[in-house]
Design a protein around this motif. Structure first.
Motif, PDB file in Angstrom:
ATOM      1  N   UNK A 180      31.110  33.119  31.171  1.00  0.00           N
ATOM      2  CA  UNK A 180      31.946  32.616  30.080  1.00  0.00           C
ATOM      3  C   UNK A 180      33.374  33.127  30.235  1.00  0.00           C
ATOM      4  N   UNK A 181      34.294  32.246  30.541  1.00  0.00           N
ATOM      5  CA  UNK A 181      35.689  32.623  30.692  1.00  0.00           C
ATOM      6  C   UNK A 181      36.605  31.672  29.940  1.00  0.00           C
ATOM      7  N   UNK A 182      37.920  31.970  29.887  1.00  0.00           N
ATOM      8  CA  UNK A 182      38.558  33.148  30.458  1.00  0.00           C
ATOM      9  C   UNK A 182      37.993  34.444  29.895  1.00  0.00           C
ATOM     10  N   UNK A 183      37.684  35.382  30.769  1.00  0.00           N
ATOM     11  CA  UNK A 183      36.993  36.591  30.348  1.00  0.00           C
ATOM     12  C   UNK A 183      37.880  37.495  29.506  1.00  0.00           C
ATOM     13  N   UNK A 185      41.797  40.246  36.998  1.00  0.00           N
ATOM     14  CA  UNK A 185      42.021  41.682  37.199  1.00  0.00           C
ATOM     15  C   UNK A 185      42.095  42.507  35.923  1.00  0.00           C
ATOM     16  N   UNK A 186      42.808  42.075  34.867  1.00  0.00           N
ATOM     17  CA  UNK A 186      42.847  42.912  33.666  1.00  0.00           C
ATOM     18  C   UNK A 186      41.466  43.097  33.029  1.00  0.00           C
ATOM     19  N   UNK A 214      39.470  46.558  32.387  1.00  0.00           N
ATOM     20  CA  UNK A 214      38.931  46.892  31.069  1.00  0.00           C
ATOM     21  C   UNK A 214      37.476  47.332  31.174  1.00  0.00           C
ATOM     22  N   UNK A 215      36.697  46.618  31.984  1.00  0.00           N
ATOM     23  CA  UNK A 215      35.284  46.968  32.122  1.00  0.00           C
ATOM     24  C   UNK A 215      35.133  48.365  32.713  1.00  0.00           C
ATOM     25  N   UNK A 216      35.870  48.663  33.774  1.00  0.00           N
ATOM     26  CA  UNK A 216      35.738  49.970  34.416  1.00  0.00           C
ATOM     27  C   UNK A 216      36.289  51.096  33.546  1.00  0.00           C
ATOM     28  N   UNK A 262      48.911  34.786  34.421  1.00  0.00           N
ATOM     29  CA  UNK A 262      50.269  34.698  34.958  1.00  0.00           C
ATOM     30  C   UNK A 262      51.159  35.829  34.461  1.00  0.00           C
ATOM     31  N   UNK A 263      51.055  36.175  33.193  1.00  0.00           N
ATOM     32  CA  UNK A 263      51.943  37.184  32.623  1.00  0.00           C
ATOM     33  C   UNK A 263      51.305  38.561  32.539  1.00  0.00           C
ATOM     34  N   UNK A 264      50.087  38.713  33.064  1.00  0.00           N
ATOM     35  CA  UNK A 264      49.411  40.003  32.980  1.00  0.00           C
ATOM     36  C   UNK A 264      49.843  40.914  34.124  1.00  0.00           C
ATOM     37  N   UNK A 265      50.027  42.218  33.865  1.00  0.00           N
ATOM     38  CA  UNK A 265      50.398  43.151  34.935  1.00  0.00           C
ATOM     39  C   UNK A 265      49.253  43.365  35.906  1.00  0.00           C
TER      40      UNK A 265
END
Length: 360
Positions: free
Chosen positions: A78-81, A106-107, A111-113, A182-185
């Motif tokens: 289920x995404x966007x995760x 990636x974000x 978050x999971x880790x 796109x805007x996530x670090x």
């Protein structure tokens, strides 16, 4: 006491349907879960044995939690995760279950880790995010390269590439996830710690040809340093953009400014929502190529491993099915948030990947 089972959440989506077929092909009888009972019934009727179904919605977290019991394996597609993924993670933690997903965001992996991993460890649950084309091939190739390189290796670079037109092949879910990122670090692993990444690019040699990739966050940054404590640097590069890679790197360096613009995140969210509702495109087949290079402290290349696979969506579905069935029958190698080799062991992972067509 009920018998532990595999629960597939998001079963009627593009990747979910492929995963349902892959699970049944391995002899599993998954519980198919999703929002739409009619689509669930149609999917179940199309599969041998007509697997059971259940209605659950990421916007109603308790509906997801009710699917699970101790010992169950939850597979989420289920995404966007980053927007919808937490409900499944928290349900797995509450039940003390094993969790796998198809994310490439990636974000969300971070978050999971970093956030959910400690919660899962305390509850006796296991979280194995990004267990598909993103990012099992890179974890495997890197671990094999580090094994070949020996104790002198302190850095590993991974590159993800494709043969074929991903722009035409991308599913609606992939397009939505990509837009939401796109805007996530981004991030990397350097000097023994997670650091912010800012659009770095590099080229990998494929025979006489050089292919460029842009640095991105991945599960390799968290998992590989734990299994290879001498590592001081882990870099992961995405090479889907071809000649646009360097321009993408420049754009990535500008994202802090773009994020600050009023309404920018709302615009990206709206575009992602529209992409998620769009139909999948028919396109010629594509195939995956993954490369990992291990380096010494002085920059000497010590070992290279290349892996070739088929269509990324089919590969993701078959990897999820392999991981879920093995977790259900044989268990996993720990609790908390784990990388693929941590969860199953490197040799077993290599054998499992070979069984789904991911080979040198």
């Amino acid at each position: 006491m009920t018998t532990p089972r595999i629960v597939l959440f998001g079963a009627t989506g593009y990747t979910g349907r492929l995963t349902a077929k892959a699970l049944v092909a391995l002899g599993a009888e998954p519980l198919l879960a999703g929002r739409d009972p009619a689509r669930l019934a149609d999917l179940a009727a199309s599969l041998p044995g007509t697997p059971p179904t259940a209605v659950a919605d990421a916007t109603r977290p308790r509906s997801v939690a009710r699917l699970l019991g101790p010992g169950d394996v939850l597979v989420s597609t289920v995404g966007p995760f980053l927007r919808w993924g937490d409900a499944a993670v928290m349900a797995a933690i509450e039940a003390g279950a094993v969790y796998l997903d198809s994310t490439g965001e990636p974000p969300f992996v971070k978050r999971v880790f970093q956030r959910h991993g400690p919660e899962a460890a305390a509850a006796g649950a296991t979280l194995i995010p990004a267990f598909g084309y993103d990012y099992v091939p890179g974890n495997l190739a890197a671990a094999l390269a580090l094994r070949k390189a020996g104790n002198d290796a302190v850095r590993v670079d991974v590159g993800y590439f494709l043969r074929g037109n991903m722009a035409k092949r991308a599913s609606a879910g992939t397009r939505a996830s990509a837009l939401s990122m796109i805007l996530e670090p981004m991030y990397g692993f350097r000097d023994g710690r997670i650091v912010r990444e800012t659009g770095r690019t590099r080229a990998f040699a494929f025979g006489a040809r050089r292919r460029h990739g842009i640095a991105m966050g991945a599960s390799e940054h968290f998992a590989l340093p734990r299994t290879h404590p001498r590592l001081r640097e882990v870099n992961v590069y995405l090479g889907w953009l071809g000649g646009l890679t360097r321009a993408a790197g420049l754009f990535a360096r500008a994202t802090p400014v773009l994020r600050a613009l009023p309404g920018s995140r709302r615009l990206m969210a709206a575009m992602a929502e529209r992409a998620a509702r769009s139909a999948n495109q028919e396109a010629p087949p594509i195939a995956s190529q993954t490369i990992a290079e291990a380096y010494a402290h002085d920059g000497t290349l010590l070992a290279t491993v290349r892996l070739n696979g088929g269509d990324p969506y089919d590969l993701t579905a078959r990897l999820l099915a392999w991981g879920a069935t093995n977790a259900l029958v044989g268990g996993v190698g720990g609790i908390g948030a784990l990388g693929p080799a941590e969860a199953f062991g490197l040799d077993a992972l290599a054998d499992g990947c070979a069984s789904v067509g991911l080979t040198p």
